[in-house]
Design a protein around this motif. Structure first.
Motif, PDB file in Angstrom:
ATOM      1  N   ARG A   1      39.573  39.740  57.065  1.00  0.00           N
ATOM      2  CA  ARG A   1      38.887  40.432  55.970  1.00  0.00           C
ATOM      3  C   ARG A   1      37.820  39.572  55.288  1.00  0.00           C
ATOM      4  NH1 ARG A   1      44.610  42.393  53.554  1.00  0.00           N
ATOM      5  NH2 ARG A   1      45.265  40.698  54.904  1.00  0.00           N
TER       6      ARG A   1
ATOM      7  N   LYS B   1      40.908  31.115  56.798  1.00  0.00           N
ATOM      8  CA  LYS B   1      41.091  31.539  55.405  1.00  0.00           C
ATOM      9  C   LYS B   1      41.700  30.458  54.526  1.00  0.00           C
ATOM     10  CE  LYS B   1      44.132  34.865  54.490  1.00  0.00           C
ATOM     11  NZ  LYS B   1      44.596  36.234  54.233  1.00  0.00           N
TER      12      LYS B   1
ATOM     13  N   ASP C   1      47.836  31.810  51.495  1.00  0.00           N
ATOM     14  CA  ASP C   1      46.726  32.468  50.800  1.00  0.00           C
ATOM     15  C   ASP C   1      47.146  33.015  49.436  1.00  0.00           C
ATOM     16  OD1 ASP C   1      48.277  34.542  51.763  1.00  0.00           O
ATOM     17  OD2 ASP C   1      46.575  35.812  52.293  1.00  0.00           O
TER      18      ASP C   1
ATOM     19  N   ASN D   1      42.567  37.571  49.905  1.00  0.00           N
ATOM     20  CA  ASN D   1      42.253  38.119  51.228  1.00  0.00           C
ATOM     21  C   ASN D   1      40.759  38.306  51.462  1.00  0.00           C
ATOM     22  OD1 ASN D   1      44.987  38.482  52.183  1.00  0.00           O
ATOM     23  ND2 ASN D   1      45.145  40.068  50.617  1.00  0.00           N
TER      24      ASN D   1
HETATM   25 CA    CA Z   1      47.362  37.914  52.289  1.00  0.00          CA
END
Ligand code: CA
Ligand code: UD1
Length: 470
Positions: free
Chosen positions: A18, A25, A111, A238
């Protein structure tokens, strides 16, 4: 298998589709530090690093390199087939390496970066007190969209019946307000018993760790939820927008901590202050200032607007005027910088020294009370105390291949617009005349003139205009 206390697993193998970014990430930064480093820092306050298992997969080498110095262990998840699959890798790691299985396993998400050690400890305590097989940390944010929802047996009881992912919510469950933070405490063996039974029969075709909740409940095991004190602490990152929301929250928290220690920060929401920055009492930070990395500022100093200070140490009563850029420099007490000074790495500015308008320094020691106030470039130089560097004077430190040193003794006066061609030494108490090009050493107490004599032609202009009229 032998069992010992608590261990922590951190899920950090995902790609972060995303984000639409090449960078994994968990290596995106908030508050000046990678998401994963924030999570590891919190985990290390609860258990020693060798009981932290970091699950890596996407760009594993890059992620490992970034967090290796923390001393955590790594568990490889070659293919990222979901959070349940990630935990299967931990189970396999214990079996293959013969590692004793800890009685309880705390699971964190790489995250969800604002989690505090106090909260981790609190869910472990509750988990023990409740004799639960699984304890889930939850929150009720203003907008729960996108998160898995925790469904409770009763509104007023801790027992959970299931966690349902956003895409699997039934129409009547869409308004379920309580989100799963992605942070859990498990009785390890209960978790491991269920991992092989997970299926990919869901919207993402992944093994969901969240499905373990309903499976344990079906076996009559106790699954409970506990709400976090603050919603921000459990928010996920995210998307870049979500990350920047957390970044702002974290920096505001840093600014509040500093203000509680006696620092004045005007319009703190406009300042970018990294988490590790330290500042003494009675220092004033004006709007739109960036204080980055390991910057430390002493007491009663002032950093004026639009300055960017990175990995730099500023003493007490230092004045940084508007628009300065300071990188890996050291500035002593009572020094005055700027406006628009650029201190590059290894610039050491002495007590009460001045570095003024449009002056650039690099690998320079500027002594006590010395002044370089206007339009200078000072590179690879050792400059003594009480030196005056005139406007526009520069060191010529580079011959195209090598860098050379300029040494200037105490009390020297360098006239405006002089060029000091290194290697060169200008000894104590000497003078360099304005506009000089200095290529030879200047002895103590001397005057050096490195320029051609002025020629003046009296009446030249009048003669010229008279000639034009003829
Ligand atoms: Ca997540
Ligand atoms: C997950 C939860 C959701 C919860 C949310 C909270 C599941 C199925 N859903 O959703 O209920 O509300 O977190 O933030 O768990 N990861 C791996 N290996 C994988 C997949 C993911 O290590 O194969 C890691 C990711 O790097 C990430 C974490 O696990 O750090 C969570 O994965 P992510 O895909 O972000 O899950 P969410 O969709 O946010």
């Amino acid at each position: 298998m032998e069992e010992t206390g608590f261990a922590i697993a951190i899920m950090a193998a995902g790609k972060g589709t995303r984000l639409k970014s090449k960078r994994p990430k968990v290596l995106h930064e908030i508050g000046g530090q990678a998401l994963l480093l924030h999570v590891i820092a919190a985990a290390r306050k609860v258990v020693p690093a060798d009981r932290i298992y970091c699950i890596v997969g996407h760009e594993a080498d890059r992620v490992k390199a970034a967090v290796e110095p923390t001393g955590v262990r790594f568990v490889m998840q070659e293919e990222q087939r979901g959070t349940g699959h990630a935990l299967r890798m931990v189970k396999a790691y214990f079996a293959i390496t013969g590692t004793a299985v800890p009685k309880h396993l705390l699971v964190l998400s790489g995250d969800v970066p604002l989690i505090r050690p106090e909260t981790i400890t609190a869910i472990c305590d509750l988990h023990l007190a409740e004799h639960a097989a699984m304890t889930i940390l939850t929150a009720v944010p203003t907008d729960p969209t996108g998160y898995g929802r925790v469904l409770r047996l009763r509104d007023d009881g801790p027992e959970v019946t299931a966690i349902v992912e956003q895409k699997s919510l039934q129409p009547e469950q869409l308004s379920a307000p309580e989100i799963n933070s992605g942070i859990y405490c498990f009785e390890t063996q209960q978790l491991f018993n269920k991992l092989d039974l997970l299926s990919t029969d869901n919207a993402h075709g992944e093994y969901y760790l969240t499905d373990v909740a309903a499976m344990l409940v079906a076996d009559g095991k106790r699954v409970v939820a506990v709400k976090a004190d603050s919603v921000d602490e459990v928010l996920g990152a995210n998307t870049i927008a979500e990350m920047m929301h957390l970044d702002a929250a974290m920096r505001l928290a840093t600014a509040r901590r500093l203000m509680a220690q006696g620092v004045t920060i005007f319009r703190p929401e406009t300042c970018v202050i990294d988490a590790q920055v330290t500042i003494g009492a009675d220092t004033v930070i004006e709007p739109y200032v960036q204080l980055l990395g390991t910057t430390h500022i002493g007491s009663e100093s002032r950093v004026r607007s639009y300055s960017v200070v990175q990995n730099t140490i500023l003493g007490d009563r230092v004045l940084v005027r508007n628009g300065c850029i300071l990188d890996s420099a050291e500035v002593s007490n009572d020094a005055v910088l700027g406006p628009y000074a650029h201190l590059r790495p290894e610039s050491r500015i002495g007590e009460g020294a001045h570095v003024g308008n449009f002056v650039e320094t690099k690998k320079v020691t500027l002594g006590k009370g010395s002044k370089a106030n206007h339009l200078n470039y000072l590179g690879d130089a050792i400059i003594g105390d009480g030196v005056n560097i005139g406007a526009g004077a520069i060191t010529c430190n580079y011959d195209g291949i090598n860098k050379h040193l300029t040494t200037i003794g105490d009390g020297v006066f360098i006239g405006s617009d002089s060029t000091l061609v290194a290697p060169v030494t200008i000894q104590t108490g000497s003078y360099v005349a304005a506009g000089s090009c200095i290529t030879e050493d200047v002895p103590a107490g001397a005057l050096a003139l490195g320029r051609s004599r002025q020629v003046t032609k009296p009446g030249w202009a009048d003669a010229k205009s008279a000639a034009r009229k003829e």
